[in-house]
Design a protein around this motif. Structure first.
Motif, PDB file in Angstrom:
ATOM      1  N   MET A   1      -0.798  61.429  17.402  1.00 19.80           N
ATOM      2  CA  MET A   1       0.387  62.059  15.838  1.00 19.80           C
ATOM      3  C   MET A   1      -0.342  62.898  14.463  1.00 19.80           C
ATOM      4  SD  MET A   1       2.356  60.919  14.490  1.00 19.80           S
ATOM      5  CE  MET A   1       2.824  59.299  14.995  1.00 19.80           C
ATOM      6  N   TYR A   2      -1.673  62.816  14.487  1.00 18.80           N
ATOM      7  CA  TYR A   2      -1.740  64.119  13.681  1.00 18.80           C
ATOM      8  C   TYR A   2      -2.383  65.707  14.137  1.00 18.80           C
ATOM      9  CZ  TYR A   2      -5.196  66.505  10.679  1.00 18.80           C
ATOM     10  OH  TYR A   2      -6.186  68.204  10.412  1.00 18.80           O
ATOM     11  N   ARG A   3      -2.662  65.548  15.534  1.00 15.97           N
ATOM     12  CA  ARG A   3      -2.472  67.245  16.002  1.00 15.97           C
ATOM     13  C   ARG A   3      -1.083  67.773  16.050  1.00 15.97           C
ATOM     14  NH1 ARG A   3      -6.056  68.526  21.457  1.00 15.97           N
ATOM     15  NH2 ARG A   3      -5.047  70.249  22.070  1.00 15.97           N
ATOM     16  N   LYS A   4      -0.184  66.623  16.843  1.00 15.41           N
ATOM     17  CA  LYS A   4       1.117  66.540  16.824  1.00 15.41           C
ATOM     18  C   LYS A   4       1.978  67.221  15.580  1.00 15.41           C
ATOM     19  CE  LYS A   4       1.286  65.078  21.295  1.00 15.41           C
ATOM     20  NZ  LYS A   4       1.852  64.388  22.192  1.00 15.41           N
ATOM     21  N   TYR A   5       1.973  65.919  14.918  1.00 18.97           N
ATOM     22  CA  TYR A   5       3.048  66.187  14.027  1.00 18.97           C
ATOM     23  C   TYR A   5       2.246  66.607  12.189  1.00 18.97           C
ATOM     24  CZ  TYR A   5       5.272  64.166  17.585  1.00 18.97           C
ATOM     25  OH  TYR A   5       6.286  63.627  18.764  1.00 18.97           O
ATOM     26  N   LEU A   6       0.676  66.117  11.597  1.00 13.06           N
ATOM     27  CA  LEU A   6       0.876  66.526  10.712  1.00 13.06           C
ATOM     28  C   LEU A   6      -0.598  67.405  10.035  1.00 13.06           C
ATOM     29  CD1 LEU A   6       0.055  62.855  10.183  1.00 13.06           C
ATOM     30  CD2 LEU A   6       1.770  63.915   9.502  1.00 13.06           C
ATOM     31  N   LYS A   7      -0.936  68.081  11.209  1.00 11.82           N
ATOM     32  CA  LYS A   7      -1.831  69.411  11.214  1.00 11.82           C
ATOM     33  C   LYS A   7      -1.156  70.991  10.548  1.00 11.82           C
ATOM     34  CE  LYS A   7      -6.140  71.519  13.320  1.00 11.82           C
ATOM     35  NZ  LYS A   7      -6.712  71.472  12.425  1.00 11.82           N
ATOM     36  N   ARG A   8      -0.201  71.084  11.019  1.00  5.87           N
ATOM     37  CA  ARG A   8       0.275  72.339  10.808  1.00  5.87           C
ATOM     38  C   ARG A   8       0.897  72.363   9.168  1.00  5.87           C
ATOM     39  NH1 ARG A   8       0.419  77.089  10.405  1.00  5.87           N
ATOM     40  NH2 ARG A   8       3.079  77.866   9.773  1.00  5.87           N
ATOM     41  N   PRO A   9       1.543  70.672   8.588  1.00  4.25           N
ATOM     42  CA  PRO A   9       2.150  70.851   7.625  1.00  4.25           C
ATOM     43  C   PRO A   9       1.488  71.033   6.302  1.00  4.25           C
ATOM     44  CG  PRO A   9       3.384  68.679   9.159  1.00  4.25           C
ATOM     45  CD  PRO A   9       2.158  70.287   9.731  1.00  4.25           C
ATOM     46  N   LEU A  10       0.413  69.981   6.909  1.00  4.29           N
ATOM     47  CA  LEU A  10      -1.222  70.259   6.113  1.00  4.29           C
ATOM     48  C   LEU A  10      -1.558  71.665   6.175  1.00  4.29           C
ATOM     49  CD1 LEU A  10      -2.540  66.851   7.063  1.00  4.29           C
ATOM     50  CD2 LEU A  10      -1.130  67.708   4.718  1.00  4.29           C
ATOM     51  N   ILE A 164     -10.062  66.687  17.710  1.00  4.93           N
ATOM     52  CA  ILE A 164      -9.280  67.060  16.528  1.00  4.93           C
ATOM     53  C   ILE A 164      -9.012  66.023  15.550  1.00  4.93           C
ATOM     54  CG2 ILE A 164      -7.273  67.716  15.938  1.00  4.93           C
ATOM     55  CD1 ILE A 164      -7.416  69.711  17.624  1.00  4.93           C
ATOM     56  N   SER A 165      -9.142  65.307  14.608  1.00  7.76           N
ATOM     57  CA  SER A 165      -9.088  64.481  14.105  1.00  7.76           C
ATOM     58  C   SER A 165      -8.164  65.035  12.597  1.00  7.76           C
ATOM     59  CB  SER A 165      -9.340  63.200  13.485  1.00  7.76           C
ATOM     60  OG  SER A 165     -11.141  62.944  13.341  1.00  7.76           O
ATOM     61  N   PHE A 166      -7.801  64.408  11.730  1.00  5.22           N
ATOM     62  CA  PHE A 166      -7.648  64.424  10.761  1.00  5.22           C
ATOM     63  C   PHE A 166      -9.139  64.166   9.666  1.00  5.22           C
ATOM     64  CE2 PHE A 166      -7.429  62.902   5.774  1.00  5.22           C
ATOM     65  CZ  PHE A 166      -6.884  64.029   5.271  1.00  5.22           C
ATOM     66  N   LEU A 167     -10.050  62.849   9.655  1.00  7.03           N
ATOM     67  CA  LEU A 167     -11.013  62.843   9.209  1.00  7.03           C
ATOM     68  C   LEU A 167     -11.907  64.296   9.534  1.00  7.03           C
ATOM     69  CD1 LEU A 167     -11.706  59.040   9.389  1.00  7.03           C
ATOM     70  CD2 LEU A 167     -11.144  60.678   7.109  1.00  7.03           C
ATOM     71  N   PHE A 168     -12.093  64.693  10.703  1.00  9.78           N
ATOM     72  CA  PHE A 168     -12.899  65.243  10.980  1.00  9.78           C
ATOM     73  C   PHE A 168     -12.202  66.790  10.616  1.00  9.78           C
ATOM     74  CE2 PHE A 168     -14.494  67.207  15.137  1.00  9.78           C
ATOM     75  CZ  PHE A 168     -15.630  67.575  15.000  1.00  9.78           C
TER      76      PHE A 168
END
Length: 207
Positions: A1-10, A164-168
């Protein structure tokens, strides 16, 4: 979820926030570069990005355009001034890469983009570092920086790609800030010995 949808907007939010909050610093560094090193103040160089697509990486220049009597540029070491060394040590030369992040060339965190000419040196395992956007900082940069050999750096790059993860990413960002404040390591792009450590023959038979 983070890698596909959240990483780029962040990434976009972080880059915009950095440009807005540190706008004064961009102006200050640009003026100092113009005074100490000349123009243009921005240096660009082609680097491989996600899926090895070539893009232009932007940095503040750290070297002069000094030439010898024949009009040939002096060596990098001769053109790198104390001011340029300071910019690199403090990672201030990396500030324009926020524009690369906004454009989608790069991410805040990811494997550092190296020179295009090094592409033939990677084996299939190491080429996996190019399956994600390159980063302003990466897992290898907060784990020894120039103390690691290139094989070790690439292993860390692939380890990051696989985990890859948000916390990482947050962990890497905070470690990057800490190292930058303490000026640990030298540069993000110390590629001096890559040819000595990675020959085509050795690279392709390793795995």
């Amino acid at each position: 979820m983070y890698r596909k949808y959240l990483k780029r907007p962040l990434d976009i939010l972080c880059a915009l926030a950095a440009i807005i909050v540190f706008f004064w610093l961009y102006i200050l560094v640009a003026v100092l570069v113009r005074i100490n090193l000349g123009s243009p103040v921005i240096f660009s160089q082609e680097r491989p990005g996600k899926d090895e697509k070539i893009f232009k990486l932007y940095k503040f220049r750290t070297m002069t355009d000094e030439r010898d009597a024949n009009g040939k540029l002096l060596t990098d070491g001769e053109r790198l001034t104390k001011f340029g060394k300071f910019l690199r040590a403090a990672s201030l030369d990396e500030l324009p890469e926020a524009w690369n992040i906004l454009k989608g060339d790069m991410s805040v965190v990811g494997p550092r983009p190296l020179l295009v000419e090094y592409l033939p040196l990677y084996n299939e395992y190491q080429r996996r570092r190019h399956t994600v956007r390159p980063g302003l900082s990466g897992f290898a940069q907060v784990n020894g920086r120039n103390g690691l050999n290139w094989t070790g750096k690439f292993d860390l790059d692939v380890q990051y790609v696989d985990n890859i993860s948000f916390l990482f990413d947050i962990k890497i960002i905070f470690k990057t800030i800490k190292k930058a404040l303490h000026r640990e390591g030298v540069t993000f792009d110390n590629t001096q010995n890559i040819y000595n450590e990675l020959s085509l023959e050795d690279t392709y038979i390793k795995y």
